[in-house]
Write an enzyme that holds these catalytic residues in place. Sequence first.
Site, PDB file in Angstrom:
ATOM      1  N   ASP A  47      -4.981   2.474   9.225  1.00 24.89           N
ATOM      2  CA  ASP A  47      -5.031   1.483   8.147  1.00 24.89           C
ATOM      3  C   ASP A  47      -3.782   0.612   8.169  1.00 24.89           C
ATOM      4  OD1 ASP A  47      -3.506   3.746   7.388  1.00 24.89           O
ATOM      5  OD2 ASP A  47      -3.999   3.512   5.263  1.00 24.89           O
ATOM      6  N   THR A 120       6.776  11.490 -24.108  1.00 22.63           N
ATOM      7  CA  THR A 120       6.920  12.030 -22.753  1.00 22.63           C
ATOM      8  C   THR A 120       5.843  11.524 -21.798  1.00 22.63           C
ATOM      9  OG1 THR A 120       8.020  13.981 -23.610  1.00 22.63           O
ATOM     10  CG2 THR A 120       7.097  14.149 -21.405  1.00 22.63           C
TER      11      THR A 120
END
Length: 191
Positions: A47, A120
């Site tokens: 790729d 968080t």
Amino acid sequence: SVAPAALTDAAIAALRALGYAVEIARTLPRCRRLHIAYATPAHLGVDRFLALLAASERGNEPCLLVSAGSALTIDLLAADGQHLGGLIAPSSEAMRAILGQRIAQLQLPTGNVHEFADDTADAVASGAFASVLGAIERSRRLAEQRLGVAPRVLLSGGDAGMHVTHLPFAVEHAPWLVLDGLAILARNGRS
């Protein structure tokens, strides 16, 4: 293919059973203007090779190819078609998942990206996103130092859209580089 060999083999067998001729694209050490930097070119994913091939045919300017997908890949291509190497890093999603696996207390739902998060889950999503942007910005800076000129930045991959507007320099969204490279390889072969 980065899929397991058994899955790739099954896909090839299924296509052949339907009467399709299947040709496997492979990384070549040299193709047209492109010269791969790797001592063992087969170690460069096909790729990335195909994207580099497409970029090398776009003109005579240096390019920084960034693919933000399952992983973050960055490759530097000189104006003459010489691949100068690259890097592979986890994607934003992979970084978030790794943190969730390594730190049991996190057990994170998907967070949202903010400049400075106030929980968080959002802080982890923001940090992972910033890490990808930081790798791209650093690579461009180092490429400019090495080449003496800022390279054209080509951005592809499934996450390209969410990164393109957050970089402080011009970026060209180039989603078809791999397929463009495959078409060039199919038309021109190893010449």
